[in-house]
Write a protein that holds these residues in place. Structure first.
Motif, short mmCIF file in Angstrom:
data_model
loop_
_atom_site.label_atom_id
_atom_site.label_comp_id
_atom_site.label_asym_id
_atom_site.label_seq_id
_atom_site.Cartn_x
_atom_site.Cartn_y
_atom_site.Cartn_z
N TYR A 176 1.89 16.59 124.72
CA TYR A 176 1.10 17.12 123.79
C TYR A 176 1.43 18.67 123.87
O TYR A 176 1.45 19.33 122.57
N GLN B 150 -8.49 16.48 127.85
CA GLN B 150 -7.54 15.98 128.60
C GLN B 150 -8.11 15.50 130.06
O GLN B 150 -7.45 14.63 130.74
N LEU C 85 -6.47 17.57 119.31
CA LEU C 85 -7.43 16.94 120.29
C LEU C 85 -8.63 17.72 120.23
O LEU C 85 -9.51 17.65 121.37
N PRO D 229 1.60 11.84 128.53
CA PRO D 229 0.82 12.21 127.23
C PRO D 229 0.39 13.69 127.04
O PRO D 229 0.53 14.05 126.06
N THR E 202 -0.37 12.03 116.94
CA THR E 202 -1.55 12.65 116.64
C THR E 202 -1.40 14.07 116.42
O THR E 202 -1.84 14.80 115.34
N ASP F 174 -10.40 8.64 121.00
CA ASP F 174 -8.88 8.55 121.33
C ASP F 174 -8.91 7.79 122.66
O ASP F 174 -8.11 6.90 122.96
N GLN G 164 -9.56 12.38 129.95
CA GLN G 164 -8.54 11.31 129.72
C GLN G 164 -7.90 11.01 131.10
O GLN G 164 -7.88 9.83 131.22
N THR H 119 0.21 10.21 121.25
CA THR H 119 -0.10 11.52 121.37
C THR H 119 0.81 12.39 120.57
O THR H 119 0.33 13.22 119.72
#
Length: 366
Positions: free
Chosen positions: A56, A102, A254, A52, A294, A265, A105, A291
């Motif tokens: 991104y 991230q 993001l 992801p 988005t 998210d 994440q 991702t």
């Protein structure tokens, strides 16, 4: 393929298999073994964490190049000057906060992976047979259902038993005497039952899992996103940071307060993953696709040939309205559908106010 060891959704789908009797084909035996990684050079878990982030920045870089070189000005939602003039966060601040989110994440994904049982394979044929058994049992109700419509299924079955034995067997309630042999008196599945069962197991069930995950994430983000606009403290403390970008661009997708990014998210996607009982590989596709969607929704371009912008009306132009001062109380839905906006009356229905203002300025200069 659905996971053999996972959670609530799969247990719901695979439960109530039925009580077996001697007229049902026996289920095959199986031996479980650990699932190997898709790639030899990276584990499936690490792939689910890294992919992801990779997609991104790759997508963001592509859109950034388009921005810098001004390759498709006719499809821009805003001019390059607006990005510099109207946005209240520098590109460095945006990139920094995205990296922070991230990192959170990846940390959350690592914890999630540790909570998952080891994935195993070897049970697929058994599970396909279970679905075939369900199909066989569903056929038991067919004669009774047809009788309610005035159709004598038994008589029709007898008349076509010689020419169409499989159809006759289905009409008879799932009895296929022609599939049993002298060597093995045990009943067997019809070829069509196994074919349909494979489609159900390998395609339909994973498709339902993906759809449920997408729908859950959409609902989660709509209501939490809307709450952050309705509650002044939440908006001022958290969500206002994202709205420093009045002119969104791809890698600002993001750009959030770290806590908001986690709740909106990361946590939403993690719950969707756990709720639907996806495998790690299914989760990787789900996280990566979410991702990509988005990023595309924040890209700043309304491309007529972008498949992601054609699949659903929730696209870059739709979400861009929400980032404008005149549309900020509308278009809360993200990232997939506009269902909740339409259902709850928060979909923006007027013209783009910024385009009207541009036309008025142009008329004055004539």
């Amino acid at each position: 393929m659905v996971n053999d060891t996972k959670g609530p959704f799969l247990l719901f789908v695979m439960a109530n298999s039925t009580s077996f009797d001697s007229t049902l084909p026996p289920l095959p035996s199986y031996t479980l073994e650990p699932r190997g990684d898709f790639f030899s050079w990276i584990s499936d878990v690490w792939l689910s964490l890294i992919l992801p982030i990779f997609v991104y920045w790759v997508m963001s870089l592509i859109f950034h190049v388009i921005d810098v070189l001004d390759l498709f000005p006719q499809y821009r939602l805003h001019t390059p000057e607006e990005i510099l003039r109207r946005n209240h966060a520098s590109r460095y601040e945006v990139a920094r906060d995205v990296v922070i989110q991230q990192i959170i994440q990846v940390a959350t994904g690592t914890i999630l992976a540790l909570s998952e049982p080891p994935e195993v394979v070897g049970k697929a044929d058994y599970d396909v047979a279970v679905w075939a058994t369900r199909l066989r049992l569903a056929q038991r109700a067919l004669p009774g259902f047809l009788s309610l419509l005035g159709v004598n299924a038994t008589a029709i079955s007898k008349s076509m038993s010689a020419t169409h034995p499989l159809l006759a067997g289905a009409l008879a309630g799932g009895y296929y005497p022609s599939l049993s042999t002298a060597e093995s008196a045990a009943p067997a599945f019809a070829p069509w039952e196994l074919a349909v069962a494979r489609v159900l197991y390998h395609i339909v069930v994973p498709g339902i899992q993906f759809f449920v995950a997408v729908s859950f994430l959409d609902s989660w983000q709509y209501f939490l996103h809307r709450l952050m606009h309705v509650n002044r403290w939440m908006y001022t403390t958290f969500h206002s940071r994202h709205h420093r970008l009045y002119v969104p661009y791809a890698y600002g997708a993001l750009y959030n307060h770290p806590l908001e990014g986690f709740l909106l998210d990361t946590l939403g996607a993690a719950i969707a993953f756990k709720l639907t009982g996806m495998t790690v590989r299914q989760g990787t596709c789900f996280f990566a696709f979410s991702t990509i969607k988005t990023v595309d929704d924040h890209c700043g371009y309304s491309f007529p040939w972008d498949p992601l912008q054609l699949i659903t009306s929730n696209n870059a132009a739709y979400h861009d309205i929400h980032h404008q001062t005149w549309g900020i109380k509308n278009n809360f839905s993200q990232p997939f559908f506009t269902f909740w906006d339409g259902m709850l009356g928060t979909k923006y229905k007027g013209p783009r106010a910024d385009r009207l203002a541009d036309r008025k300025r142009a008329d004055k200069t004539k």
